[in-house]
Design an enzyme around this catalytic site. Structure first.
Site, PDB file in Angstrom:
ATOM      1  N   TYR A 167       0.818  -1.219   0.000  1.00  0.00           N
ATOM      2  CA  TYR A 167       0.000   0.000   0.000  1.00  0.00           C
ATOM      3  C   TYR A 167       0.855   1.273   0.000  1.00  0.00           C
ATOM      4  O   TYR A 167       0.682   2.145  -0.867  1.00  0.00           O
ATOM      5  CB  TYR A 167      -0.944   0.006   1.203  1.00  0.00           C
ATOM      6  CG  TYR A 167      -1.851   1.219   1.246  1.00  0.00           C
ATOM      7  CD1 TYR A 167      -2.801   1.434   0.252  1.00  0.00           C
ATOM      8  CD2 TYR A 167      -1.758   2.152   2.282  1.00  0.00           C
ATOM      9  CE1 TYR A 167      -3.633   2.551   0.291  1.00  0.00           C
ATOM     10  CE2 TYR A 167      -2.591   3.262   2.326  1.00  0.00           C
ATOM     11  CZ  TYR A 167      -3.526   3.456   1.331  1.00  0.00           C
ATOM     12  OH  TYR A 167      -4.348   4.559   1.356  1.00  0.00           O
ATOM     13  N   ASN A 205      -9.730   1.040   6.444  1.00  0.00           N
ATOM     14  CA  ASN A 205      -8.938   0.779   7.652  1.00  0.00           C
ATOM     15  C   ASN A 205      -9.811   0.249   8.793  1.00  0.00           C
ATOM     16  O   ASN A 205      -9.477   0.442   9.970  1.00  0.00           O
ATOM     17  CB  ASN A 205      -8.190   2.057   8.088  1.00  0.00           C
ATOM     18  CG  ASN A 205      -9.113   3.261   8.163  1.00  0.00           C
ATOM     19  OD1 ASN A 205     -10.268   3.123   8.577  1.00  0.00           O
ATOM     20  ND2 ASN A 205      -8.635   4.430   7.782  1.00  0.00           N
TER      21      ASN A 205
HETATM   22  P1  NAP Z   1     -13.026   2.903   0.937  1.00  0.00           P
HETATM   23  O1  NAP Z   1     -14.147   3.372   1.801  1.00  0.00           O
HETATM   24  O2  NAP Z   1     -12.594   1.489   1.032  1.00  0.00           O
HETATM   25  O3  NAP Z   1     -13.411   3.274  -0.569  1.00  0.00           O
HETATM   26  C1  NAP Z   1     -12.592   2.853  -1.624  1.00  0.00           C
HETATM   27  C2  NAP Z   1     -13.378   3.028  -2.899  1.00  0.00           C
HETATM   28  O4  NAP Z   1     -12.568   2.573  -3.995  1.00  0.00           O
HETATM   29  C3  NAP Z   1     -14.659   2.168  -2.923  1.00  0.00           C
HETATM   30  O5  NAP Z   1     -15.671   2.886  -3.578  1.00  0.00           O
HETATM   31  C4  NAP Z   1     -14.234   0.969  -3.758  1.00  0.00           C
HETATM   32  O6  NAP Z   1     -15.309   0.314  -4.412  1.00  0.00           O
HETATM   33  C5  NAP Z   1     -13.345   1.679  -4.761  1.00  0.00           C
HETATM   34  N1  NAP Z   1     -12.544   0.761  -5.557  1.00  0.00           N
HETATM   35  C6  NAP Z   1     -11.599  -0.102  -5.129  1.00  0.00           C
HETATM   36  N2  NAP Z   1     -11.121  -0.805  -6.159  1.00  0.00           N
HETATM   37  C7  NAP Z   1     -11.793  -0.367  -7.263  1.00  0.00           C
HETATM   38  C8  NAP Z   1     -11.749  -0.705  -8.632  1.00  0.00           C
HETATM   39  N3  NAP Z   1     -10.943  -1.669  -9.096  1.00  0.00           N
HETATM   40  N4  NAP Z   1     -12.552  -0.051  -9.493  1.00  0.00           N
HETATM   41  C9  NAP Z   1     -13.382   0.913  -9.038  1.00  0.00           C
HETATM   42  N5  NAP Z   1     -13.482   1.270  -7.745  1.00  0.00           N
HETATM   43  C10 NAP Z   1     -12.689   0.617  -6.874  1.00  0.00           C
HETATM   44  O7  NAP Z   1     -11.705   3.753   1.186  1.00  0.00           O
HETATM   45  P2  NAP Z   1     -11.421   5.315   1.425  1.00  0.00           P
HETATM   46  O8  NAP Z   1     -10.763   5.436   2.725  1.00  0.00           O
HETATM   47  O9  NAP Z   1     -12.631   6.114   1.135  1.00  0.00           O
HETATM   48  O10 NAP Z   1     -10.292   5.546   0.324  1.00  0.00           O
HETATM   49  C11 NAP Z   1     -10.422   6.423  -0.775  1.00  0.00           C
HETATM   50  C12 NAP Z   1      -9.024   6.821  -1.217  1.00  0.00           C
HETATM   51  O11 NAP Z   1      -8.376   7.555  -0.190  1.00  0.00           O
HETATM   52  C13 NAP Z   1      -8.113   5.643  -1.545  1.00  0.00           C
HETATM   53  O12 NAP Z   1      -7.321   5.935  -2.686  1.00  0.00           O
HETATM   54  C14 NAP Z   1      -7.223   5.549  -0.318  1.00  0.00           C
HETATM   55  O13 NAP Z   1      -5.981   4.941  -0.582  1.00  0.00           O
HETATM   56  C15 NAP Z   1      -7.098   7.015   0.037  1.00  0.00           C
HETATM   57  N6  NAP Z   1      -6.701   7.254   1.437  1.00  0.00           N
HETATM   58  C16 NAP Z   1      -7.511   6.871   2.461  1.00  0.00           C
HETATM   59  C17 NAP Z   1      -7.107   7.125   3.776  1.00  0.00           C
HETATM   60  C18 NAP Z   1      -7.959   6.741   4.960  1.00  0.00           C
HETATM   61  O14 NAP Z   1      -7.506   6.966   6.098  1.00  0.00           O
HETATM   62  N7  NAP Z   1      -9.155   6.195   4.777  1.00  0.00           N
HETATM   63  C19 NAP Z   1      -5.893   7.759   4.019  1.00  0.00           C
HETATM   64  C20 NAP Z   1      -5.085   8.139   2.956  1.00  0.00           C
HETATM   65  C21 NAP Z   1      -5.507   7.891   1.664  1.00  0.00           C
HETATM   66  P3  NAP Z   1     -16.017  -1.026  -3.799  1.00  0.00           P
HETATM   67  O15 NAP Z   1     -17.066  -0.551  -2.836  1.00  0.00           O
HETATM   68  O16 NAP Z   1     -16.576  -1.687  -5.015  1.00  0.00           O
HETATM   69  O17 NAP Z   1     -14.932  -1.816  -3.133  1.00  0.00           O
END
Ligand code: NAP
Length: 244
Positions: A167, A205
């Protein structure tokens, strides 16, 4: 082509930070494509956004799939004729633990396929439509765990996140690729920047994060709405620039 609305596409917008980015852009009166791979989850998100007053439309999109990405670009072209803002938000961790001495290389491949190649695939499919916009913006969702400075503790910050061979390096890779896009697109009107949302409570997470998805979305919304003389090729969190 519709001249009435700014049109945005947010990948992975069915939940978490991506959903809140769609909500934030929709609150500006923009037309927002909800990029999501699962039909039911996508339609449910579109309905919730519409109920909140957003001009939302569903965009079937798996960022790991060439045909899906091509079809998504065609859908947006038919609907709007151009794209003004692309937020590459979809991302996965690949699951923990990911210690480099033990990690399954297939996990690294899977994470890079989504977090890096997925961004390249979607960006390149949508670039022809972005080039038709008067003020195109691309926002790539990174993370402070992609900062080598922060991972090595050399800026005085606490090292963030667990030891993770898939990651964290995938976000470092994304940062590096974004810099290369900036170099190639220099001299165009396209502004492309990286966003770090902070540690946000989402599925990603196990809802351990300390920020709300709305708070995490704010920096992406800000970068999606930069003025024409705004920065490009930079990496931002709410507090300002993140060190590489
Ligand atoms: P999340 O709730 O798990 O959401 C991730 C999203 O990405 C979901 O809609 C998921 O769809 C989608 N996704 C994953 N693989 C995909 C694919 N192959 N095609 C299309 N959609 C796909 O996570 P989040 O925390 O909101 O994360 C959003 C972004 O922020 C990510 O890039 C993550 O790395 C970044 N980020 C998050 C954090 C944090 O603390 N949460 C911190 C730093 C960066 P499904 O529902 O179909 O799985």
């Amino acid at each position: 082509m519709s001249e009435q609305h700014t049109t945005a596409l947010v990948t992975g917008a069915n939940k978490g930070i991506g959903y809140e980015i769609a909500l934030g852009l929709g609150a500006l009166g923009w037309s927002v494509g909800v990029g999501a791979r699962h039909d039911g989850r996508r339609e449910e998100a579109v309905e919730r956004l519409r109920a909140a007053g957003v001009d939302a439309f569903g965009v079937p999109l798996d960022v790991t799939d060439d045909a899906s990405t091509t079809a998504a670009a065609r859908l947006i072209e038919e609907r709007a004729g151009r794209l003004d803002v692309l937020v590459n938000n979809a991302g996965i961790t690949g699951g923990m633990p990911q210690e480099p001495t033990r990690v399954d290389p297939d996990i690294i491949r899977t994470v890079v396929e989504t977090n890096v190649l997925g961004v390249i695939r979607v960006t390149n499919a949508l670039l022809p439509l972005l080039r038709r916009s008067a003020s195109p913006r691309i926002v790539n969702m990174s993370s402070s765990v992609g900062s080598l400075t922060r991972q090595s503790g050399t800026d005085g910050e606490l090292t963030t996140g667990p030891v993770a061979a898939a990651y964290s390096p995938s976000k470092t890779f994304l940062n590096a690729v974004t810099v290369q896009y900036t170099r190639e697109l220099a001299g165009t009107n396209i502004l492309i920047n990286l966003a770090c949302p902070g540690y946000v409570a989402t599925d990603l997470n196990g809802f351990q994060g300390v920020r709300t998805p709305e708070q995490g979305a704010a920096i992406a919304v800000k970068l999606a709405t930069l003025p024409d003389d705004g920065p490009t090729g930079k990496f931002f969190e709410d507090a300002g620039e993140v060190p590489w």
